[in-house]
Design a protein around this motif. Structure first.
Motif, PDB file in Angstrom:
ATOM      1  N   VAL A  57     -19.383  17.314  -8.290  1.00 37.81           N
ATOM      2  CA  VAL A  57     -17.751  18.146  -7.264  1.00 37.81           C
ATOM      3  C   VAL A  57     -17.897  17.488  -6.230  1.00 37.81           C
ATOM      4  O   VAL A  57     -16.829  16.712  -6.274  1.00 37.81           O
ATOM      5  N   THR A  82     -25.589  20.935  -8.638  1.00 42.74           N
ATOM      6  CA  THR A  82     -25.157  21.166 -10.199  1.00 42.74           C
ATOM      7  C   THR A  82     -26.065  21.054 -11.349  1.00 42.74           C
ATOM      8  O   THR A  82     -25.826  20.489 -12.071  1.00 42.74           O
ATOM      9  N   VAL A  91     -22.209  28.696  -1.620  1.00 45.96           N
ATOM     10  CA  VAL A  91     -22.554  27.661  -1.148  1.00 45.96           C
ATOM     11  C   VAL A  91     -22.457  27.377  -0.032  1.00 45.96           C
ATOM     12  O   VAL A  91     -22.448  26.603   0.697  1.00 45.96           O
ATOM     13  N   ASP A  92     -21.281  28.455   0.639  1.00 47.43           N
ATOM     14  CA  ASP A  92     -21.122  28.065   2.121  1.00 47.43           C
ATOM     15  C   ASP A  92     -22.002  28.954   2.483  1.00 47.43           C
ATOM     16  O   ASP A  92     -22.210  30.118   2.807  1.00 47.43           O
ATOM     17  N   ARG A  94     -13.686  22.914   5.744  1.00 43.91           N
ATOM     18  CA  ARG A  94     -11.983  23.379   4.537  1.00 43.91           C
ATOM     19  C   ARG A  94     -12.565  22.423   3.274  1.00 43.91           C
ATOM     20  O   ARG A  94     -11.522  22.294   1.948  1.00 43.91           O
ATOM     21  N   THR A 113     -14.226  20.458  -0.057  1.00 43.22           N
ATOM     22  CA  THR A 113     -15.998  21.111  -0.819  1.00 43.22           C
ATOM     23  C   THR A 113     -17.008  19.275  -0.248  1.00 43.22           C
ATOM     24  O   THR A 113     -16.438  18.011  -0.130  1.00 43.22           O
ATOM     25  N   MET A 160     -13.600  18.772 -10.911  1.00 41.99           N
ATOM     26  CA  MET A 160     -14.181  19.906 -10.556  1.00 41.99           C
ATOM     27  C   MET A 160     -13.777  19.493  -8.524  1.00 41.99           C
ATOM     28  O   MET A 160     -13.600  20.327  -8.041  1.00 41.99           O
ATOM     29  N   ASN A 161     -13.416  18.502  -8.318  1.00 39.53           N
ATOM     30  CA  ASN A 161     -12.893  18.176  -6.877  1.00 39.53           C
ATOM     31  C   ASN A 161     -12.011  18.314  -6.271  1.00 39.53           C
ATOM     32  O   ASN A 161     -12.033  19.368  -5.531  1.00 39.53           O
ATOM     33  N   PHE A 162     -11.281  18.456  -7.032  1.00 40.08           N
ATOM     34  CA  PHE A 162      -9.931  19.039  -6.978  1.00 40.08           C
ATOM     35  C   PHE A 162      -9.805  20.612  -7.521  1.00 40.08           C
ATOM     36  O   PHE A 162      -9.382  20.741  -5.397  1.00 40.08           O
ATOM     37  N   ALA A 203     -12.512  22.406  -6.765  1.00 37.88           N
ATOM     38  CA  ALA A 203     -12.989  23.459  -5.359  1.00 37.88           C
ATOM     39  C   ALA A 203     -11.576  23.534  -3.880  1.00 37.88           C
ATOM     40  O   ALA A 203     -11.994  23.521  -3.488  1.00 37.88           O
ATOM     41  N   ASN A 204     -11.563  21.965  -3.929  1.00 35.19           N
ATOM     42  CA  ASN A 204     -10.950  21.571  -3.001  1.00 35.19           C
ATOM     43  C   ASN A 204      -8.892  22.940  -2.908  1.00 35.19           C
ATOM     44  O   ASN A 204      -8.910  22.925  -2.130  1.00 35.19           O
ATOM     45  N   LEU A 220     -10.578  26.380  -1.981  1.00 34.53           N
ATOM     46  CA  LEU A 220     -10.678  25.926  -0.102  1.00 34.53           C
ATOM     47  C   LEU A 220     -10.049  25.861   0.215  1.00 34.53           C
ATOM     48  O   LEU A 220      -9.729  26.736   1.377  1.00 34.53           O
ATOM     49  N   SER A 227     -13.431  30.733  -1.967  1.00 31.06           N
ATOM     50  CA  SER A 227     -14.505  29.855  -1.664  1.00 31.06           C
ATOM     51  C   SER A 227     -15.475  29.646  -2.855  1.00 31.06           C
ATOM     52  O   SER A 227     -16.109  30.149  -4.221  1.00 31.06           O
ATOM     53  N   PRO A 228     -15.184  28.000  -3.678  1.00 28.79           N
ATOM     54  CA  PRO A 228     -15.887  27.702  -4.905  1.00 28.79           C
ATOM     55  C   PRO A 228     -17.655  27.447  -4.992  1.00 28.79           C
ATOM     56  O   PRO A 228     -18.032  27.178  -4.134  1.00 28.79           O
ATOM     57  N   ILE A 229     -18.039  27.724  -5.854  1.00 29.96           N
ATOM     58  CA  ILE A 229     -19.088  28.211  -6.847  1.00 29.96           C
ATOM     59  C   ILE A 229     -19.316  27.327  -8.067  1.00 29.96           C
ATOM     60  O   ILE A 229     -18.032  27.295  -9.287  1.00 29.96           O
ATOM     61  N   MET A 230     -20.301  25.955  -8.200  1.00 26.93           N
ATOM     62  CA  MET A 230     -19.638  25.603  -9.806  1.00 26.93           C
ATOM     63  C   MET A 230     -21.083  25.223 -10.049  1.00 26.93           C
ATOM     64  O   MET A 230     -22.032  24.204  -9.308  1.00 26.93           O
TER      65      MET A 230
END
Lengths: 264, 264, 264
Positions: free
Chosen positions: A27, A68, A140-141, A191, A193, C29-31, C33-34, C37, C42-45
């Protein structure tokens, strides 16, 4: 701790451009590599077991982030940590999501059993979980403030003989019973990641140029926080904050740093 | 080489929107996919051995980037290269970190033994390493200027019968003994992770619409460099540069291209 | 369907901040998760087989996206879907590239055989492929308009007893024979990789706070489209659009939402 000492580390990273080998989560890879480059360091991201020794050998520090994780990657993390021990390179553990699953807790215990890290950096929930404080994290937060975890951090630091850094509204960097507090940054940073993961990546860069891991960690957290405060002034939301944050790492100057950094 | 020829390729990518199948590293996947889309191409990123034949079959070109290689991915790279050979599709090799570890050197040799690529693109250190110039690279960032590697690139091009592109302050595109130089871009581009990987991805897109791989590679590097120069005018650091760079790929017009591109 | 109902879901996500567990592709993934948020979730990967049960257990919804599938990840997807069934958690399927390869079609059939998803979201080509409409997709970008796939979506919805969402110039959300259309967004959004994947991720967040999956999906698609329209006004190309889009998810207010959302 003084602001001057912290700034000297920022300069050292920019001047010496340390190689930092990260085995980190999918991520944040791009964000962390860009943060390392913006701060003046040089990122390597690799995980093949076959090349872990070579990669650690050419690097100034190793960062292990379990965000991950899976069994193949954990295998490579272990090889890399052994190589870091053999070559006397500092390594940083980011125990992402510690406490969220039994598997994460088990892997963290296995990694810590190989060789003590120079630094463990996590949010309050994660540090509490690593310290076996029978804490349940929520993904994760963080659901704890960093203050809650200070005693756990001290114990963990004493037990493992490493720096333990709790990031939060105030960051606490603990070495045995010594605690340095830094109050910088902005709530909007939570906010985006991987801000915590980025702090761990930068901590690796600073450990590569400064053998005193406490000082190195304080400087990394200070740079994060100052960049965040600079960035938030230009931000219309989390995405523009992230862009401005990376630019602020790159353009960081002594005046802004000295005026903004807040040791508590 | 003429500016007009280069621009025609930029137009061809935008008009024909070639599918480009990338087996690339985790760090740059998002950036490369967005760069391909911004330039007018259509990205596919997939690595399952079970679907490599199908993916190569529907694609106009294959890009293989070893940045975060491991044995499973190398296996898929080999299947994909065999499929590219069978279907007569061009493939581009980005030998990220060549020379940094023995494993990378071994994998590069294995991939090149399957079928000659249309193009190999790397920085000077990587091209020197691939050319067995007994060069030691320092991680993934180049420690050599692109000039150093020209002779090695010519030899490699002759040996493999492929285009060899050295990217750097001046980009050199070599085909046997022919060398085209392009002097565009900006030093700040090196502070964004994956700019080189993006050049390889775009090279794939251009090879999909232009059978002359030398011309295709020159056009891809020209577009990269021009977009970088357009973007740096709007940048306050590496992150705003990256954003402006992607926008510049999308908005590229003939006037800006012709005024900016610099063939040397 | 009313605008007020849709807005209430947007508020619910921001207030309840649901945990969303995504097993998704590396590119986005990054996009994603953001985006989660920014929208307040709240994302979990995570993908390790060893922790799939624990991760699903603490999450409000599961999102399975096959964009960069391989056999190890498919194994974890299956475990996670079984866990979602056991714990009565909604799961969302994003069948990226359905129809592009035989392997993808096989995996989609295997996943759907385990337990019905709450929602399947794809572009027209993907939905047609999933519905066995003997359609050939062209990579991951749609070659069909969303109108083409409405009948196929209705059939698929009836067959699987789930919501089927076709995203496109007009988004169609189908539940059995009920169809809701939403006409928002902008064509430039298709030049950012993973916009569709982001829609699926947000759909997961909305399903976590709203048991009516039809309403949840409509609200997620409405939020996507409104944010896109807000963002395009500030965009000079796809990269600035993406940044502004994420900021718009974060700053979304009732007035803008009500004035912009377009139910057809």
């Amino acid at each position: 701790m003084t602001k001057e000492l912290l700034w000297q580390q920022v300069v050292a990273v920019k001047e010496r451009s340390p190689l930092v080998h990260s085995i980190t989560n999918y991520v944040v890879m791009n964000f962390n590599a860009n943060a390392l480059l913006a701060a003046g360091a040089s990122p390597i991201m690799a995980h093949a077991a076959e090349e872990m020794d070579d990669m650690v050998n050419i690097s100034g520090a190793l960062v292990v982030n379990i965000g991950t994780l899976d069994s193949n990657w954990v295998n490579s993390m272990k090889i890399a940590i052994k190589a870091a021990e053999a070559k006397n390179k500092p390594w940083v553990l980011d125990p992402v999501g510690a406490g969220a699953t039994a598997y994460r807790n088990q892997v963290i215990a296995e990694l810590l059993a190989i060789h003590r890290p120079a630094v463990i950096r996590g949010n309050a929930s994660e540090i509490l979980a690593v310290a076996n404080a029978e804490n349940k994290t929520r993904g994760v937060d963080s659901t704890h403030s960093s203050n809650d975890a200070i005693e756990a951090a001290k114990q963990l630091s004493n037990q493992l003989k490493c720096v333990v850094c709790i990031s939060g509204e105030t960051d606490y960097i603990t070495s045995n019973d010594m605690v340095t507090g830094l109050k910088n940054g902005h709530a909007l940073m939570t906010r985006i990641t991987g801000m915590g993961c980025t702090a761990s990546a930068l901590t690796g860069a600073f450990c590569a140029v400064q053998a005193d891991a406490h000082l190195a960690t304080c400087a990394a957290m200070a740079m994060m926080g100052v960049a965040g405060e600079v960035a938030v002034k230009k931000a219309g939301g989390p995405a523009t904050l992230q862009t401005a944050f990376l630019d602020a790492l790159y353009t960081m100057d002594v005046t802004t740093f000295m005026e903004t950094v807040h040791i508590v």
